[in-house]
Design a protein around this motif. Structure first.
Motif, PDB file in Angstrom:
ATOM      1  N   THR A  78      34.916  42.444  26.351  1.00 17.30           N
ATOM      2  CA  THR A  78      34.389  42.023  27.657  1.00 17.30           C
ATOM      3  C   THR A  78      33.289  40.980  27.491  1.00 17.30           C
ATOM      4  OG1 THR A  78      32.912  43.951  27.671  1.00 17.30           O
ATOM      5  CG2 THR A  78      34.954  44.134  28.937  1.00 17.30           C
ATOM      6  N   ALA A  79      32.761  40.849  26.271  1.00 10.81           N
ATOM      7  CA  ALA A  79      31.758  39.810  26.030  1.00 10.81           C
ATOM      8  C   ALA A  79      32.405  38.433  25.844  1.00 10.81           C
ATOM      9  CB  ALA A  79      30.929  40.171  24.798  1.00 10.81           C
ATOM     10  N   GLN A  80      33.737  38.408  25.622  1.00 11.23           N
ATOM     11  CA  GLN A  80      34.440  37.126  25.462  1.00 11.23           C
ATOM     12  C   GLN A  80      34.677  36.516  26.850  1.00 11.23           C
ATOM     13  OE1 GLN A  80      34.962  36.420  22.209  1.00 11.23           O
ATOM     14  NE2 GLN A  80      34.311  38.482  21.672  1.00 11.23           N
ATOM     15  N   PRO A  81      34.827  35.181  26.924  1.00 12.05           N
ATOM     16  CA  PRO A  81      35.076  34.545  28.220  1.00 12.05           C
ATOM     17  C   PRO A  81      36.327  35.131  28.891  1.00 12.05           C
ATOM     18  CG  PRO A  81      34.636  32.892  26.526  1.00 12.05           C
ATOM     19  CD  PRO A  81      34.732  34.214  25.832  1.00 12.05           C
ATOM     20  N   GLY A  82      36.171  35.570  30.121  1.00  9.40           N
ATOM     21  CA  GLY A  82      37.309  36.102  30.885  1.00  9.40           C
ATOM     22  C   GLY A  82      37.677  37.527  30.532  1.00  9.40           C
ATOM     23  N   GLY A  83      37.041  38.091  29.511  1.00  9.13           N
ATOM     24  CA  GLY A  83      37.414  39.429  29.049  1.00  9.13           C
ATOM     25  C   GLY A  83      37.123  40.513  30.078  1.00  9.13           C
ATOM     26  N   ALA A  84      35.925  40.454  30.660  1.00 11.59           N
ATOM     27  CA  ALA A  84      35.542  41.490  31.636  1.00 11.59           C
ATOM     28  C   ALA A  84      36.431  41.401  32.875  1.00 11.59           C
ATOM     29  CB  ALA A  84      34.066  41.335  32.014  1.00 11.59           C
ATOM     30  N   GLU A  85      36.733  40.168  33.303  1.00 16.47           N
ATOM     31  CA  GLU A  85      37.593  39.989  34.491  1.00 16.47           C
ATOM     32  C   GLU A  85      38.982  40.563  34.255  1.00 16.47           C
ATOM     33  OE1 GLU A  85      34.293  37.193  34.842  1.00 16.47           O
ATOM     34  OE2 GLU A  85      35.627  37.740  33.206  1.00 16.47           O
ATOM     35  N   ALA A  86      39.527  40.304  33.058  1.00 21.26           N
ATOM     36  CA  ALA A  86      40.882  40.784  32.741  1.00 21.26           C
ATOM     37  C   ALA A  86      40.923  42.316  32.731  1.00 21.26           C
ATOM     38  CB  ALA A  86      41.337  40.239  31.390  1.00 21.26           C
ATOM     39  N   LEU A  87      39.932  42.930  32.096  1.00 17.82           N
ATOM     40  CA  LEU A  87      39.910  44.388  32.016  1.00 17.82           C
ATOM     41  C   LEU A  87      39.677  44.993  33.398  1.00 17.82           C
ATOM     42  CD1 LEU A  87      39.978  47.019  30.424  1.00 17.82           C
ATOM     43  CD2 LEU A  87      37.546  46.738  29.936  1.00 17.82           C
ATOM     44  N   PHE A  88      38.770  44.398  34.148  1.00 15.57           N
ATOM     45  CA  PHE A  88      38.460  44.902  35.492  1.00 15.57           C
ATOM     46  C   PHE A  88      39.719  44.864  36.369  1.00 15.57           C
ATOM     47  CE2 PHE A  88      36.804  44.447  39.848  1.00 15.57           C
ATOM     48  CZ  PHE A  88      35.892  45.492  39.893  1.00 15.57           C
ATOM     49  N   GLY A  89      40.467  43.766  36.260  1.00 20.05           N
ATOM     50  CA  GLY A  89      41.711  43.625  37.024  1.00 20.05           C
ATOM     51  C   GLY A  89      42.720  44.699  36.636  1.00 20.05           C
ATOM     52  N   ALA A  90      42.852  44.939  35.335  1.00 18.30           N
ATOM     53  CA  ALA A  90      43.807  45.943  34.851  1.00 18.30           C
ATOM     54  C   ALA A  90      43.411  47.345  35.312  1.00 18.30           C
ATOM     55  CB  ALA A  90      43.886  45.907  33.323  1.00 18.30           C
ATOM     56  N   LEU A  91      42.108  47.636  35.284  1.00 21.35           N
ATOM     57  CA  LEU A  91      41.643  48.968  35.707  1.00 21.35           C
ATOM     58  C   LEU A  91      41.975  49.198  37.175  1.00 21.35           C
ATOM     59  CD1 LEU A  91      38.086  49.233  34.073  1.00 21.35           C
ATOM     60  CD2 LEU A  91      40.186  50.350  33.335  1.00 21.35           C
ATOM     61  N   GLY A  92      41.712  48.190  37.996  1.00 22.95           N
ATOM     62  CA  GLY A  92      41.960  48.329  39.432  1.00 22.95           C
ATOM     63  C   GLY A  92      43.445  48.421  39.747  1.00 22.95           C
ATOM     64  N   ARG A  93      44.255  47.727  38.955  1.00 21.94           N
ATOM     65  CA  ARG A  93      45.692  47.633  39.244  1.00 21.94           C
ATOM     66  C   ARG A  93      46.452  48.862  38.741  1.00 21.94           C
ATOM     67  NH1 ARG A  93      46.561  43.180  36.402  1.00 21.94           N
ATOM     68  NH2 ARG A  93      47.295  44.377  34.617  1.00 21.94           N
TER      69      ARG A  93
ATOM     70  N   GLN B 114      31.390  49.247  46.127  1.00 21.65           N
ATOM     71  CA  GLN B 114      30.698  47.952  46.268  1.00 21.65           C
ATOM     72  C   GLN B 114      29.919  47.602  44.999  1.00 21.65           C
ATOM     73  OE1 GLN B 114      29.933  50.696  47.810  1.00 21.65           O
ATOM     74  NE2 GLN B 114      27.731  51.042  47.920  1.00 21.65           N
ATOM     75  N   ALA B 115      29.658  48.639  44.165  1.00 18.10           N
ATOM     76  CA  ALA B 115      28.901  48.372  42.933  1.00 18.10           C
ATOM     77  C   ALA B 115      29.821  47.958  41.783  1.00 18.10           C
ATOM     78  CB  ALA B 115      28.124  49.622  42.538  1.00 18.10           C
ATOM     79  N   ALA B 116      31.136  47.936  42.039  1.00 16.64           N
ATOM     80  CA  ALA B 116      32.076  47.618  40.969  1.00 16.64           C
ATOM     81  C   ALA B 116      32.303  46.119  40.882  1.00 16.64           C
ATOM     82  CB  ALA B 116      33.411  48.322  41.227  1.00 16.64           C
ATOM     83  N   SER B 117      32.170  45.581  39.695  1.00 14.35           N
ATOM     84  CA  SER B 117      32.457  44.158  39.463  1.00 14.35           C
ATOM     85  C   SER B 117      32.699  43.962  37.974  1.00 14.35           C
ATOM     86  CB  SER B 117      31.265  43.295  39.892  1.00 14.35           C
ATOM     87  OG  SER B 117      30.189  43.479  38.983  1.00 14.35           O
ATOM     88  N   PRO B 118      33.358  42.856  37.612  1.00 13.64           N
ATOM     89  CA  PRO B 118      33.537  42.588  36.176  1.00 13.64           C
ATOM     90  C   PRO B 118      32.204  42.555  35.435  1.00 13.64           C
ATOM     91  CG  PRO B 118      34.934  41.132  37.478  1.00 13.64           C
ATOM     92  CD  PRO B 118      34.052  41.860  38.460  1.00 13.64           C
ATOM     93  N   GLN B 119      31.184  42.035  36.121  1.00 11.61           N
ATOM     94  CA  GLN B 119      29.851  41.942  35.510  1.00 11.61           C
ATOM     95  C   GLN B 119      29.313  43.334  35.158  1.00 11.61           C
ATOM     96  OE1 GLN B 119      27.811  39.072  34.991  1.00 11.61           O
ATOM     97  NE2 GLN B 119      26.498  40.517  33.914  1.00 11.61           N
TER      98      GLN B 119
END
Length: 204
Positions: A50-65, A146-151
């Motif tokens: 998740t520290a890599q560029p786009g890593g947190a967004e990708a994981l966050f998307g997968a978790l939600g999906r 509302q507190a959930a975000s890739p960040q």
């Protein structure tokens, strides 16, 4: 506040531990030690990703999906052990995302450090990956959405990665040996003796 690893280890005790140890054909004590070594390695690797560029967004998307199903840990464990095939229970696919090309090294390192051997170590990692994903989805989406975000996800996992490295022990040793070793891809015997010593000595 307990680390993610500690929280998960406590959830994977009792009946869950019995089920996993039966599946592996290992004693509950050995299985418990292996879980305690494998979880920080999985979570630490996710923190690194998740520290890599786009890593947190990708994981966050997968978790939600794929993982935000609201089922309990027992239900998910039953589905994984029962061989149910879907994106939520696809431990091998998830491990590919978590460890990438380092997966064989993760399996052999865990197998050697815990005495399980590579095959059983792979089986354990395949069981644990969906549980870790579901746990993180619950952390993200179960409380205040509302507190959930890739960040936020990246921060939580980054903190865990730092804690794992700091705590050392089998999980930290494995994480370092698997992810941070460059070169020939072989775990040095010295690394493994350090890891194994921590594990066999019962040190966390």
């Amino acid at each position: 506040m307990p680390s993610l690893t500690d929280d998960l280890v406590s959830q994977l005790s009792g009946p869950a531990l019995q089920q996993i140890s039966q599946q592996l054909g290992a004693s509950p004590a050995q299985t418990s030690g292996a879980i305690a070594a494998a979880l920080p390695m999985i979570l630490g690797a996710m923190g690194r990703n998740t520290a890599q560029p786009g890593g947190a967004e990708a994981l966050f998307g997968a978790l939600g999906r794929d993982h935000n199903t609201g089922g309990g840990l027992g239900d998910l464990l039953g589905a994984v052990l029962g061989g149910q095939q879907d994106r939520q229970t696809d431990g091998l696919g998830q491990l590919g995302h978590i460890f990438g090309g380092q997966l064989p090294r993760a399996e052999s390192g865990l197998g050697q450090a815990t005495g399980l051997g590579s095959d059983k170590a792979q089986m354990l990692l395949k069981i644990l990956a969906p549980i870790v994903m579901a746990y993180l989805a619950k952390r993200m989406f179960g409380g205040q959405p509302q507190a959930a975000s890739p960040q936020v996800l990246g921060d939580i996992l980054g903190q865990e990665h730092a804690q794992v490295r700091q705590a050392g022990g089998p999980g930290g040793g494995l994480l370092g040996a698997v992810l941070d070793q460059d070169g020939d891809g072989e775990l040095g015997l010295g690394d493994l003796l350090k890891i194994g010593g921590g594990l066999l000595g019962g040190g966390r």
